[in-house]
Design a protein around this motif. Structure first.
Motif, PDB file in Angstrom:
ATOM      1  N   ILE A  60       0.966  -1.269   0.045  1.00 18.28           N
ATOM      2  CA  ILE A  60      -0.263   0.482  -0.222  1.00 18.28           C
ATOM      3  C   ILE A  60       1.063   1.598  -0.114  1.00 18.28           C
ATOM      4  O   ILE A  60       0.881   2.253  -0.276  1.00 18.28           O
ATOM      5  CB  ILE A  60      -1.063  -0.619   1.369  1.00 18.28           C
ATOM      6  N   ALA A  61       1.879   1.444   1.218  1.00 15.55           N
ATOM      7  CA  ALA A  61       2.850   1.643   0.814  1.00 15.55           C
ATOM      8  C   ALA A  61       3.561   2.598  -0.318  1.00 15.55           C
ATOM      9  O   ALA A  61       3.705   3.755  -1.287  1.00 15.55           O
ATOM     10  CB  ALA A  61       3.841   2.245   1.343  1.00 15.55           C
ATOM     11  N   ILE A  62       4.085   1.278  -1.254  1.00 14.54           N
ATOM     12  CA  ILE A  62       4.540   1.142  -2.614  1.00 14.54           C
ATOM     13  C   ILE A  62       3.096   2.078  -3.950  1.00 14.54           C
ATOM     14  O   ILE A  62       3.755   2.744  -4.912  1.00 14.54           O
ATOM     15  CB  ILE A  62       4.941  -0.346  -2.954  1.00 14.54           C
ATOM     16  N   GLY A  63       2.258   1.442  -3.276  1.00 13.52           N
ATOM     17  CA  GLY A  63       0.566   2.172  -4.473  1.00 13.52           C
ATOM     18  C   GLY A  63       1.062   3.139  -4.351  1.00 13.52           C
ATOM     19  O   GLY A  63       0.866   4.108  -5.089  1.00 13.52           O
ATOM     20  N   MET A  64       0.703   4.098  -3.087  1.00 12.76           N
ATOM     21  CA  MET A  64       0.503   5.501  -2.989  1.00 12.76           C
ATOM     22  C   MET A  64       1.770   6.075  -3.301  1.00 12.76           C
ATOM     23  O   MET A  64       2.302   7.212  -4.374  1.00 12.76           O
ATOM     24  CB  MET A  64       0.753   5.870  -1.125  1.00 12.76           C
ATOM     25  N   ALA A  65       3.378   5.648  -2.889  1.00 12.31           N
ATOM     26  CA  ALA A  65       4.221   6.028  -3.840  1.00 12.31           C
ATOM     27  C   ALA A  65       4.213   6.493  -5.308  1.00 12.31           C
ATOM     28  O   ALA A  65       4.203   7.293  -5.983  1.00 12.31           O
ATOM     29  CB  ALA A  65       6.101   5.685  -3.011  1.00 12.31           C
ATOM     30  N   ILE A  66       3.419   5.019  -6.082  1.00 13.99           N
ATOM     31  CA  ILE A  66       3.819   4.975  -7.705  1.00 13.99           C
ATOM     32  C   ILE A  66       2.378   6.254  -7.890  1.00 13.99           C
ATOM     33  O   ILE A  66       2.596   6.932  -8.868  1.00 13.99           O
ATOM     34  CB  ILE A  66       3.455   3.617  -7.745  1.00 13.99           C
ATOM     35  N   ASN A  68       1.845   8.931  -6.187  1.00 13.82           N
ATOM     36  CA  ASN A  68       2.414  10.590  -6.092  1.00 13.82           C
ATOM     37  C   ASN A  68       3.388  10.671  -7.726  1.00 13.82           C
ATOM     38  O   ASN A  68       4.066  11.232  -7.041  1.00 13.82           O
ATOM     39  CB  ASN A  68       2.263  10.575  -5.018  1.00 13.82           C
ATOM     40  N   GLY A  69       3.193   9.557  -8.260  1.00 13.75           N
ATOM     41  CA  GLY A  69       4.747   9.300  -9.806  1.00 13.75           C
ATOM     42  C   GLY A  69       6.040   9.538  -9.028  1.00 13.75           C
ATOM     43  O   GLY A  69       6.631   9.333 -10.503  1.00 13.75           O
ATOM     44  N   GLU A  70       5.779   8.607  -7.725  1.00 18.94           N
ATOM     45  CA  GLU A  70       7.146   8.049  -7.604  1.00 18.94           C
ATOM     46  C   GLU A  70       7.594   6.647  -8.435  1.00 18.94           C
ATOM     47  O   GLU A  70       6.737   5.963  -8.584  1.00 18.94           O
ATOM     48  CB  GLU A  70       7.270   7.454  -6.022  1.00 18.94           C
ATOM     49  N   ARG A  71       9.152   6.328  -8.449  1.00 15.55           N
ATOM     50  CA  ARG A  71       9.275   4.874  -9.598  1.00 15.55           C
ATOM     51  C   ARG A  71      10.665   5.220  -8.930  1.00 15.55           C
ATOM     52  O   ARG A  71      10.926   3.672  -9.680  1.00 15.55           O
ATOM     53  CB  ARG A  71       9.734   5.523 -11.292  1.00 15.55           C
ATOM     54  N   ILE A  72      11.200   5.011  -8.050  1.00 11.79           N
ATOM     55  CA  ILE A  72      12.538   4.653  -8.068  1.00 11.79           C
ATOM     56  C   ILE A  72      12.477   4.398  -6.065  1.00 11.79           C
ATOM     57  O   ILE A  72      11.427   5.883  -5.565  1.00 11.79           O
ATOM     58  CB  ILE A  72      13.594   5.946  -7.837  1.00 11.79           C
ATOM     59  N   PHE A  73      12.568   3.625  -5.891  1.00 11.39           N
ATOM     60  CA  PHE A  73      12.183   2.893  -3.740  1.00 11.39           C
ATOM     61  C   PHE A  73      13.517   2.496  -3.426  1.00 11.39           C
ATOM     62  O   PHE A  73      14.061   2.033  -3.679  1.00 11.39           O
ATOM     63  CB  PHE A  73      11.631   2.260  -3.934  1.00 11.39           C
ATOM     64  N   ASN A  74      14.149   3.264  -2.241  1.00  8.16           N
ATOM     65  CA  ASN A  74      15.555   3.481  -1.717  1.00  8.16           C
ATOM     66  C   ASN A  74      14.875   1.789  -1.212  1.00  8.16           C
ATOM     67  O   ASN A  74      16.566   0.787  -0.310  1.00  8.16           O
ATOM     68  CB  ASN A  74      15.503   4.306  -1.381  1.00  8.16           C
ATOM     69  N   LYS A  75      14.658   2.478   0.038  1.00  8.69           N
ATOM     70  CA  LYS A  75      14.484   2.233   1.136  1.00  8.69           C
ATOM     71  C   LYS A  75      12.934   1.889   1.712  1.00  8.69           C
ATOM     72  O   LYS A  75      12.278   2.271   1.889  1.00  8.69           O
ATOM     73  CB  LYS A  75      14.993   2.937   2.343  1.00  8.69           C
ATOM     74  N   ILE A  76      12.425   0.710   2.724  1.00 12.96           N
ATOM     75  CA  ILE A  76      11.922   0.481   3.317  1.00 12.96           C
ATOM     76  C   ILE A  76      10.971  -0.137   4.517  1.00 12.96           C
ATOM     77  O   ILE A  76      12.287  -0.636   5.072  1.00 12.96           O
ATOM     78  CB  ILE A  76      10.498  -0.029   2.206  1.00 12.96           C
ATOM     79  N   VAL A  77      10.370   0.122   5.241  1.00 12.42           N
ATOM     80  CA  VAL A  77      10.406  -0.938   7.088  1.00 12.42           C
ATOM     81  C   VAL A  77       8.977  -0.620   6.946  1.00 12.42           C
ATOM     82  O   VAL A  77       8.022   0.316   6.629  1.00 12.42           O
ATOM     83  CB  VAL A  77      11.076   0.400   7.933  1.00 12.42           C
ATOM     84  N   ALA A  78       8.525  -2.007   7.715  1.00  6.65           N
ATOM     85  CA  ALA A  78       6.923  -2.232   8.611  1.00  6.65           C
ATOM     86  C   ALA A  78       7.640  -2.109   9.786  1.00  6.65           C
ATOM     87  O   ALA A  78       7.904  -2.625  10.659  1.00  6.65           O
ATOM     88  CB  ALA A  78       6.813  -3.465   7.750  1.00  6.65           C
TER      89      ALA A  78
END
Ligand code: ZN
Length: 132
Positions: A60-66, A68-78
């Motif tokens: 869901i966080a990745i979908g929110m970022a996409i 909003n136009g984001e395509r590069i993801f550097n780091k994630i945490v849950a």
């Protein structure tokens, strides 16, 4: 393969903690995730549980970022909110596959041998399926 956290990693952990702190509702929303994008923006989201299955917070966080136009993801945490404070979660198998598909160079903050460390998504999902 596992690395110590850097001071700035705390910002991502704080964002994931804040989103679940604000939206916690058992059993529907119990995990928050935050993703740091190439732009420097952070997107945070909660999971959405339903009967038997609901998406985890990471996609869901990745979908929110996409969205909003984001395509590069550097780091994630849950982060989950059990009865005793907040804890960092390891991504489930489904999320590991999604993360390696969308962000093969992603770093994941996760628990390992009683510590919170970070590792490459490829290292925590070796020999992954790849159809992209
Ligand atoms: Zn998951």
């Amino acid at each position: 393969m596992y690395k110590e956290l850097a001071p700035e990693d705390k910002l991502l952990i704080d964002a994931a903690t804040k989103v679940i702190e604000k939206n916690f509702q058992e059993p529907r929303h119990t995990v928050g995730a935050a993703v740091l994008c190439g732009s420097g923006n952070i997107y945070a989201a909660v999971n959405v549980e339903s009967c038997g299955y609901g998406p985890c917070a990471e996609p869901i966080a990745i979908g929110m970022a996409i969205s909003n136009g984001e395509r590069i993801f550097n780091k994630i945490v849950a982060i989950s909110k059990p009865t005793k404070g907040y804890v960092v979660l390891s991504p489930c198998g489904n999320c590991r596959q999604l993360l390696v598909d969308y962000a093969p160079n992603l770093e994941v903050i996760l628990p390992h041998n009683g510590q919170v460390l970070k590792a490459s998504i490829k290292d925590i999902l070796p020999d992954s399926y790849n159809n992209f």
